[in-house]
Design a protein around this motif. Sequence first.
Motif, PDB file in Angstrom:
ATOM      1  N   ALA A  99       0.828  -1.212   0.000  1.00 45.95           N
ATOM      2  CA  ALA A  99       0.000   0.000   0.000  1.00 45.95           C
ATOM      3  C   ALA A  99       0.861   1.259   0.000  1.00 45.95           C
ATOM      4  N   MET A 100       2.009   1.177   0.641  1.00 47.70           N
ATOM      5  CA  MET A 100       2.907   2.346   0.671  1.00 47.70           C
ATOM      6  C   MET A 100       3.686   2.481  -0.637  1.00 47.70           C
ATOM      7  N   GLY A 101       3.598   1.473  -1.472  1.00 50.70           N
ATOM      8  CA  GLY A 101       4.285   1.527  -2.771  1.00 50.70           C
ATOM      9  C   GLY A 101       5.781   1.280  -2.684  1.00 50.70           C
ATOM     10  N   ILE A 102       6.238   0.634  -1.605  1.00 48.56           N
ATOM     11  CA  ILE A 102       7.698   0.444  -1.463  1.00 48.56           C
ATOM     12  C   ILE A 102       8.096  -1.035  -1.432  1.00 48.56           C
ATOM     13  N   ARG A 103       7.128  -1.926  -1.645  1.00 46.44           N
ATOM     14  CA  ARG A 103       7.457  -3.348  -1.503  1.00 46.44           C
ATOM     15  C   ARG A 103       8.536  -3.783  -2.503  1.00 46.44           C
ATOM     16  N   ASP A 104       8.404  -3.335  -3.740  1.00 44.93           N
ATOM     17  CA  ASP A 104       9.392  -3.735  -4.755  1.00 44.93           C
ATOM     18  C   ASP A 104      10.772  -3.204  -4.397  1.00 44.93           C
ATOM     19  N   ASP A 105      10.815  -1.949  -3.932  1.00 47.06           N
ATOM     20  CA  ASP A 105      12.113  -1.358  -3.555  1.00 47.06           C
ATOM     21  C   ASP A 105      12.743  -2.128  -2.396  1.00 47.06           C
ATOM     22  N   VAL A 106      11.906  -2.489  -1.424  1.00 47.01           N
ATOM     23  CA  VAL A 106      12.423  -3.233  -0.267  1.00 47.01           C
ATOM     24  C   VAL A 106      12.998  -4.562  -0.743  1.00 47.01           C
ATOM     25  N   ARG A 154       6.006 -19.525  12.616  1.00 47.53           N
ATOM     26  CA  ARG A 154       4.567 -19.273  12.776  1.00 47.53           C
ATOM     27  C   ARG A 154       4.301 -18.405  13.991  1.00 47.53           C
ATOM     28  N   LEU A 155       5.080 -18.646  15.049  1.00 46.39           N
ATOM     29  CA  LEU A 155       4.890 -17.899  16.298  1.00 46.39           C
ATOM     30  C   LEU A 155       5.164 -16.396  16.082  1.00 46.39           C
ATOM     31  N   THR A 156       6.275 -16.089  15.442  1.00 49.23           N
ATOM     32  CA  THR A 156       6.597 -14.675  15.201  1.00 49.23           C
ATOM     33  C   THR A 156       5.626 -14.083  14.187  1.00 49.23           C
ATOM     34  N   GLU A 157       5.234 -14.903  13.221  1.00 47.96           N
ATOM     35  CA  GLU A 157       4.311 -14.390  12.210  1.00 47.96           C
ATOM     36  C   GLU A 157       2.945 -14.097  12.821  1.00 47.96           C
ATOM     37  N   LYS A 158       2.581 -14.900  13.818  1.00 49.70           N
ATOM     38  CA  LYS A 158       1.268 -14.717  14.451  1.00 49.70           C
ATOM     39  C   LYS A 158       1.202 -13.310  15.076  1.00 49.70           C
ATOM     40  N   ALA A 159       2.268 -12.938  15.793  1.00 50.86           N
ATOM     41  CA  ALA A 159       2.272 -11.602  16.409  1.00 50.86           C
ATOM     42  C   ALA A 159       2.300 -10.513  15.340  1.00 50.86           C
ATOM     43  N   ALA A 160       3.072 -10.735  14.279  1.00 50.29           N
ATOM     44  CA  ALA A 160       3.217  -9.714  13.241  1.00 50.29           C
ATOM     45  C   ALA A 160       1.959  -9.552  12.395  1.00 50.29           C
ATOM     46  N   THR A 161       1.050 -10.522  12.503  1.00 49.38           N
ATOM     47  CA  THR A 161      -0.170 -10.433  11.683  1.00 49.38           C
ATOM     48  C   THR A 161      -1.424 -10.269  12.543  1.00 49.38           C
ATOM     49  N   ASP A 162      -1.227 -10.047  13.836  1.00 49.13           N
ATOM     50  CA  ASP A 162      -2.359 -10.025  14.753  1.00 49.13           C
ATOM     51  C   ASP A 162      -3.051  -8.656  14.779  1.00 49.13           C
ATOM     52  N   ILE A 163      -3.470  -8.223  13.624  1.00 49.51           N
ATOM     53  CA  ILE A 163      -4.221  -6.961  13.526  1.00 49.51           C
ATOM     54  C   ILE A 163      -5.068  -7.053  12.260  1.00 49.51           C
ATOM     55  N   ARG A 164      -6.300  -6.573  12.383  1.00 51.30           N
ATOM     56  CA  ARG A 164      -7.138  -6.561  11.174  1.00 51.30           C
ATOM     57  C   ARG A 164      -7.060  -5.167  10.575  1.00 51.30           C
ATOM     58  N   LEU A 165      -6.460  -5.065   9.416  1.00 52.20           N
ATOM     59  CA  LEU A 165      -6.304  -3.746   8.795  1.00 52.20           C
ATOM     60  C   LEU A 165      -7.634  -3.323   8.184  1.00 52.20           C
ATOM     61  N   ARG A 166      -7.972  -2.049   8.401  1.00 53.90           N
ATOM     62  CA  ARG A 166      -9.194  -1.550   7.773  1.00 53.90           C
ATOM     63  C   ARG A 166      -8.884  -1.117   6.344  1.00 53.90           C
ATOM     64  N   GLU A 167      -9.927  -0.973   5.579  1.00 50.46           N
ATOM     65  CA  GLU A 167      -9.745  -0.473   4.221  1.00 50.46           C
ATOM     66  C   GLU A 167      -9.633   1.053   4.290  1.00 50.46           C
ATOM     67  N   TYR A 168      -8.499   1.588   3.918  1.00 52.47           N
ATOM     68  CA  TYR A 168      -8.305   3.031   3.974  1.00 52.47           C
ATOM     69  C   TYR A 168      -8.422   3.649   2.590  1.00 52.47           C
ATOM     70  N   PRO A 169      -8.816   4.915   2.535  1.00 52.68           N
ATOM     71  CA  PRO A 169      -8.992   5.561   1.226  1.00 52.68           C
ATOM     72  C   PRO A 169      -7.742   5.431   0.361  1.00 52.68           C
ATOM     73  N   GLY A 170      -7.948   5.141  -0.898  1.00 49.31           N
ATOM     74  CA  GLY A 170      -6.845   5.149  -1.871  1.00 49.31           C
ATOM     75  C   GLY A 170      -5.932   3.948  -1.796  1.00 49.31           C
ATOM     76  N   CYS A 171      -6.253   2.990  -0.901  1.00 45.07           N
ATOM     77  CA  CYS A 171      -5.315   1.873  -0.756  1.00 45.07           C
ATOM     78  C   CYS A 171      -5.661   0.687  -1.638  1.00 45.07           C
ATOM     79  N   GLY A 172      -6.905   0.630  -2.122  1.00 42.46           N
ATOM     80  CA  GLY A 172      -7.321  -0.382  -3.077  1.00 42.46           C
ATOM     81  C   GLY A 172      -6.899  -1.788  -2.720  1.00 42.46           C
ATOM     82  N   ARG A 173      -7.163  -2.169  -1.466  1.00 42.50           N
ATOM     83  CA  ARG A 173      -6.761  -3.524  -1.091  1.00 42.50           C
ATOM     84  C   ARG A 173      -7.765  -4.551  -1.577  1.00 42.50           C
TER      85      ARG A 173
END
Length: 404
Positions: free
Chosen positions: A65-72, A385-404
């Motif tokens: 969404a931030m447009g930096i995934r490819d750069d990273v 899986r354990l570390t991923e569980k914490a890193a994914t433990d949030i439900r992101l809302r749909e924000y304007p312009g993010c087109g998820r």
Amino acid sequence: MTQTTQHLAHLNVLISGASVAGPALALNLARYGARVTVVEKAPALRGGGFAVDFRGHVHRTVLTAMGIRDDVHAHQTHMGRQIVVDADGTPRVDLPAEMMSGDVEILRGDLSRIMYERTKDTVEYVFGDSVATLTQNDGGVDVTFEHGAPRRFDLVVGADGLHSLTRRLVFGDESRYLRFLDHYVAGFALPNHLGLERTGRVYSEPGRAIALGHSGGDPDRAGALLVFRSERLAYDRRDTAAQKKILAERFAGMGWEAPAVLTALENTEDLYFDAIAQIHVDRLVEGRVALLGDAGYGATMGGMGTGAAIVGAYVLAGELALAGGDHRTAFAEYEARIRPFAKGCQKISGNAGPFFAPATERGIRNRDRMYRLLASRPLARFFKRLTEKAATDIRLREYPGCGR
Ligand SMILES: Cc1cc2nc3c(=O)[nH]c(=O)nc-3n(C[C@H](O)[C@H](O)[C@H](O)COP(=O)(O)OP(=O)(O)OC[C@H]3O[C@@H](n4cnc5c(N)ncnc54)[C@H](O)[C@@H]3O)c2cc1C
């Protein structure tokens, strides 16, 4: 693909700190048309720091969404195995890359630069200055600076790290919020005298450890990470010479590559030195001021602080856009969403000190035994899986312009 919108065109925001959280928020706010100023105490964007990583679908979504995934991905380290060694360099335990480095790993300095480059034409960056005072009232925040002229902003965000000045000015003294975890960590670049190639070595003696690694880039340069167990030390955080002296004393007489590392330390100019600590605040927002990243929920080492900072920046900007810039609504949503998530990440980050530098010989042997178990396929998957569980433990809302 993300779009630029004008949801926040009327908003004038000051961000303190230009490392990871600051530029990440600047990037997200600029996408909504906000006028953003970032003030950074250092005279220029700070390089240095070792690798930070991202893991799981939430980090992936936010980077996209931030447009930096490819750069990273283009700048990822491709770090391979890390090997725990004896004093003579003999391998004791082999840690697979996927256990240590998340889905994608990047040097902190590279990540910071990617976001800075993306925003430097639309965001005002002021280097070599700092907030001096903050005074809030109904209409805005009056800010004085150490050097620049006083200015007024609609909102101020403290992204100024573990020892945040914004937090001290608005929320109270650091001693209320910083939990010292009995260890210090230092990092710097040095000649790659072991000829490492996308791999690392870790050597521990009771209460101290040195890791050397090469994660890509210049084959002649490597990174050193030093961890030592300690009571709380009094030192000036701006005094690099004093920090070098502490390290030289603490690592004197250590085996393996310690003498070469200490010689390189004398010549380094980019030393990172800090307590291993966590920040626990009772609230992240106060009126028109919010805390983001390490300032609000930092955890030195462990790999989750950077992910939490990026997700926090995305949620804070997104909530402001959803609320049309109404900071009361947006800040309350930010706090409610990010605090439990960040707490979970802090828990997993835990205390990296004893992992690197167990206090006793027996502790080192037990650690290595545990590493051996964790490095076995099924347990490595469980650990991931354990570390991923914490890193994914949030439900992101749909924000304007993010087109998820
Ligand atoms: C040079 C550097 C090296 C690092 N190396 C590592 C590492 O090797 N391992 C690790 O686990 N973490 C490291 N970190 C911390 C890591 O970047 C964070 O844990 C994480 O990425 C969250 O970032 P943050 O932006 O919230 O905080 P930070 O990355 O700590 O950034 C805070 C920023 O605020 C600036 N700042 C501080 N006070 C003021 C002020 N009064 N006014 C204006 N600006 C101010 C600082 O100069 C810094 O640029 C490093 C940070 C820096 C700055």
